[in-house]
Design a protein around this motif. Structure first.
Motif, PDB file in Angstrom:
ATOM      1  N   ALA A 451       0.846  -1.198   0.000  1.00 22.86           N
ATOM      2  CA  ALA A 451       0.000   0.000   0.000  1.00 22.86           C
ATOM      3  C   ALA A 451       0.877   1.241   0.000  1.00 22.86           C
ATOM      4  O   ALA A 451       2.054   1.190   0.343  1.00 22.86           O
ATOM      5  N   GLY A 452       0.266   2.361  -0.397  1.00 22.52           N
ATOM      6  CA  GLY A 452       0.943   3.653  -0.333  1.00 22.52           C
ATOM      7  C   GLY A 452       1.926   3.909  -1.447  1.00 22.52           C
ATOM      8  O   GLY A 452       2.765   4.814  -1.338  1.00 22.52           O
ATOM      9  N   GLU A 453       1.838   3.143  -2.526  1.00 24.99           N
ATOM     10  CA  GLU A 453       2.814   3.324  -3.611  1.00 24.99           C
ATOM     11  C   GLU A 453       2.714   4.702  -4.262  1.00 24.99           C
ATOM     12  O   GLU A 453       3.665   5.155  -4.900  1.00 24.99           O
ATOM     13  N   GLU A 454       1.581   5.371  -4.063  1.00 19.83           N
ATOM     14  CA  GLU A 454       1.436   6.725  -4.605  1.00 19.83           C
ATOM     15  C   GLU A 454       2.383   7.719  -3.931  1.00 19.83           C
ATOM     16  O   GLU A 454       2.612   8.824  -4.446  1.00 19.83           O
ATOM     17  N   HIS A 455       2.948   7.319  -2.783  1.00 17.55           N
ATOM     18  CA  HIS A 455       3.880   8.206  -2.076  1.00 17.55           C
ATOM     19  C   HIS A 455       5.305   8.088  -2.591  1.00 17.55           C
ATOM     20  O   HIS A 455       6.181   8.854  -2.162  1.00 17.55           O
ATOM     21  N   LEU A 456       5.570   7.139  -3.483  1.00 14.37           N
ATOM     22  CA  LEU A 456       6.920   7.003  -4.031  1.00 14.37           C
ATOM     23  C   LEU A 456       7.258   8.221  -4.890  1.00 14.37           C
ATOM     24  O   LEU A 456       6.462   8.626  -5.751  1.00 14.37           O
ATOM     25  N   PRO A 457       8.413   8.845  -4.690  1.00 18.62           N
ATOM     26  CA  PRO A 457       8.796  10.009  -5.512  1.00 18.62           C
ATOM     27  C   PRO A 457       8.880   9.629  -6.987  1.00 18.62           C
ATOM     28  O   PRO A 457       9.174   8.484  -7.327  1.00 18.62           O
ATOM     29  N   ASP A 458       8.621  10.588  -7.851  1.00 22.87           N
ATOM     30  CA  ASP A 458       8.676  10.321  -9.288  1.00 22.87           C
ATOM     31  C   ASP A 458      10.088  10.021  -9.758  1.00 22.87           C
ATOM     32  O   ASP A 458      10.302   9.174 -10.629  1.00 22.87           O
ATOM     33  N   SER A 459      11.059  10.727  -9.173  1.00 28.11           N
ATOM     34  CA  SER A 459      12.447  10.530  -9.578  1.00 28.11           C
ATOM     35  C   SER A 459      13.153   9.632  -8.575  1.00 28.11           C
ATOM     36  O   SER A 459      12.654   9.378  -7.476  1.00 28.11           O
TER      37      SER A 459
END
Length: 670
Positions: A451-459
């Motif tokens: 869960a929470g993969e949306e919090h991974l930074p784009d870079s």
């Protein structure tokens, strides 16, 4: 000699002719026993049948190295005890102990043998009643299995819903066997269930049979339904399921896939209701006999009826043995212990040269488990006799989860070898890619939640921190190395899919005698921290601890500048899920503040990686990233940094709690 009226009052002898009762009473006696006394010992020769007159008894199974396991109790007046007098090799399968003061009616086996040998009709009547008793005990033991499963309230797979009949014509019935009757007779002649049955009885039964073909997914019969048919498997695979009385909890009992295995015995045992559900897991061919036709044949031919009912008792006894063995597995969470107990219970029925005798020893060590499975599979398919083959089948069914664990362990071994002994021309980056792909394939075989993969930074180019969990002892490789599953999971299942590059882990420098550790870490080009004051390797012996720390920071900053992600476990040691997180150290936060371009710190919490991954749900949760400078104005202010680290520690307590909740939701969904 005892009073015949006492014997006639027992429910077991209801409606039995008075002359039979008088015959048995002459050789029977009443025995009184104190609380705690043993009436029967497991494995002892069964020389008498007992009926409980007063008191309460316990049924116990011996488990090597453990307390005897309670598998049932009985306080019903007239309860039958010692049914093994009716079944070769006439050895008791349980120990019977008096929970209170007890009295018993004892009937010698020699008396029963003489009676039954002189009257096939009486023999059939008594054997039918024994079968009813065994069926009731089997049901009680299966209920105990559900009670011990630890899943009360959980909606497990309901067979009827999970495997619906596919196709418009699930059964293809033949009116009779026709020209196939002789070949079918030869087939039955080699079926263990009919072993030693006279040919004329076998042909009488064969005349009643029909051959059916069943489509995959077909429910042949449903638990609780009226038992109208008895089956012999010709080909295919049948799964047997058992459900709680409310239908909310169902579990898989075992599978039938060997030619000639009998099922649906409830058609021959009152009250003639199926105890389990039988589902075809692939195309099935079976011989079917209606209960009505078999019962009519039994009434016409008492000798046949006796032969048949002896085999039904043997069949129910095997099912009872299986249920009790599963109880051992659930009670002690050790399937290998259950199989050892199973083989111990049946040692007297095996040839002294049987390879099954070595199975308990092969199960003791993870490195010989594959030998155990190879031996069991060989015996299942090519055993010397059906008893040996049946025990191998039962053992393999019990060890199904152990086989999953072995497969997982062998996967760890293969990954280690592929990394530590990677070709010299493979770069560390290539080795890391291979490692990530291998771990992804391995973890995909387990139950997990992310869960929470949306919090991974784009870079990329950031610091990922996580709580660090103990490794289960079963995952230790032969060189004493335990691959840290939580960090490999986060690396391969969370970070690698997002950035398509394997992160760099920070690990403690292995001690010199831990060659296997360093060989693995070196090929992945991980970053080392040095927990000791002095490194013994020649190239580093002149460095102080402060210099080594500075060297680590320089190397880590260089990797961040190159765009690599770095995983650090700030605790510096491992904890169990329930104790996690431990206190954090300052290193990762100082590293972030030392960078020219400060990286984000991305918190990830994990749970249950300290358990057997094939038997649990694991979880990893990503939380919003932060910069240390948002909380610390002066990087040299040690007091402020310490206070902030304590704050992050408090955050993590909540983070880990959420990860644990994720595992619980995952488990409920299974």
């Amino acid at each position: 000699m005892m009073d015949a009226s006492e014997l006639s009052e027992l429910a077991f002898f209801h409606d039995i002719d008075r002359d039979v009762i008088d015959f048995l009473a002459k050789g029977s006696e009443v025995r009184q026993m104190d609380q705690g006394e043993i009436l029967l010992h497991q494995h002892d020769r069964a020389i008498a049948l007992y009926f409980l007159a007063t008191g309460k008894v316990q049924f116990l199974i011996h488990v090597a190295g453990m307390d005897d396991l309670l598998v049932g109790t009985d306080s019903e007046v007239g309860a039958l005890i010692g049914w093994s007098v009716f079944r070769a090799p006439y050895r008791h399968t349980v120990t019977v102990r008096c929970e209170t003061e007890c009295s018993f009616i004892r009937i010698p086996r020699t008396l029963l043998t003489e009676l039954m040998g002189g009257s096939p009709l009486i023999a059939y009547t008594l054997l039918r009643r024994v079968a009813i008793v065994l069926a009731h005990r089997l049901e009680n033991n299966r209920d105990r299995l559900i009670a011990s499963s630890g899943v009360e309230g959980r909606n497990m797979v309901e067979p009827a819903a999970a495997m619906r009949t596919r196709g418009s014509n699930p059964f293809v019935e033949f009116e009779n066997l026709g020209s196939d009757q002789e070949s079918t007779f030869r087939f039955l002649r080699h079926v263990t269930f009919f072993e030693a049955m006279p040919d004329h009885h076998l042909r009488s039964m064969l005349s009643l049979g029909q051959m059916i073909r069943v489509n995959p997914g077909t429910t042949l019969f449903q638990q609780g339904g009226e038992a109208e048919k008895f089956y012999l498997l010709v080909s295919g695979r049948i799964e047997l399921w058992y459900c709680s009385s409310d239908g909310k909890i169902c579990f898989f009992l075992n599978s039938l896939e060997s030619t000639g295995q009998a099922f649906g015995w409830s058609a021959l045992v009152e009250p003639n209701h199926y105890q389990v559900s039988a589902i075809a897991s692939d195309s099935v061919c079976a011989l079917v006999f209606t209960a009505e036709a078999l019962t009519a044949l039994c009434h016409r031919e008492p000798l046949f009826a006796t032969e048949l009912m002896e085999r039904v008792i043997w069949l129910i006894g095997n099912r009872l043995r299986m249920a009790r063995t599963q109880l051992i597995a659930r009670r002690y969470h050790k399937e290998t212990l259950a199989v050892t107990a199973l083989l111990e219970q049946n040692a007297a029925t095996l040839h002294v040269t049987s390879p099954l005798h070595k199975i308990p020893y092969l199960l003791e060590n993870r490195l010989t488990l594959s030998d155990a499975f190879g031996t069991l599979e060989l015996i299942r398919n090519h055993g010397e006799d059906e008893n040996e083959r049946n025990l191998a089948r039962l053992s393999l069914d019990i060890l199904e989860k152990v086989h999953d664990e072995l497969h997982f362990y062998q996967g760890l071994q293969r990954i280690y070898e592929s990394v530590a002994n990677a070709p010299e021309d493979q770069t560390p980056r290539e080795v890391r890619h291979h490692c990530m792909r291998a771990f992804r394939a391995l973890f995909e075989q387990t139950h997990y939640n992310v869960a929470g993969e949306e919090h991974l930074p784009d870079s990329s180019g950031h610091l990922f921190i996580m709580n660090h969990l103990e490794n289960h002892t079963d995952n230790m490789l032969p060189n004493d190395f335990r691959l840290t599953l939580d960090t490999h999971f986060v690396s391969s299942m969370v970070i690698y899919p997002k950035y398509h590059e394997a992160p760099i882990r920070v690990v403690k420098k292995p001690e010199l005698d831990w060659y296997g550790f360093q060989q693995y870490f070196d090929r992945l080009e991980y970053l080392y921290v040095y927990p000791g004051e002095v490194d013994e390797e020649d190239r580093d012996h002149h460095l102080t601890r402060e210099q080594r720390n500075r060297q680590f920071i320089e190397q880590a900053l260089e990797r961040l500048q190159q765009g690599d992600n770095i995983i650090i476990c700030p605790e510096g040691r491992c904890y169990y899920t329930e104790e996690s997180p431990g206190p954090f150290k300052a290193g990762v936060f100082r590293l972030a503040l030392a960078a020219d371009i400060e990286p984000l710190i991305v918190p990830i919490a994990v749970a249950n990686f300290d358990k057997r991954l094939t038997r649990t749900c694991t979880a990893a949760t990503v939380f919003p990233p932060f910069k240390v400078s948002d909380y610390i104005n002066d990087p040299d202010d040690a007091e402020s940094l310490s206070e902030f680290i304590l704050t992050v520690n408090e955050w993590y307590k909540g983070y880990v709690k959420q990860a644990i909740e994720l595992t619980q939701r995952c488990e409920k969904a299974l």
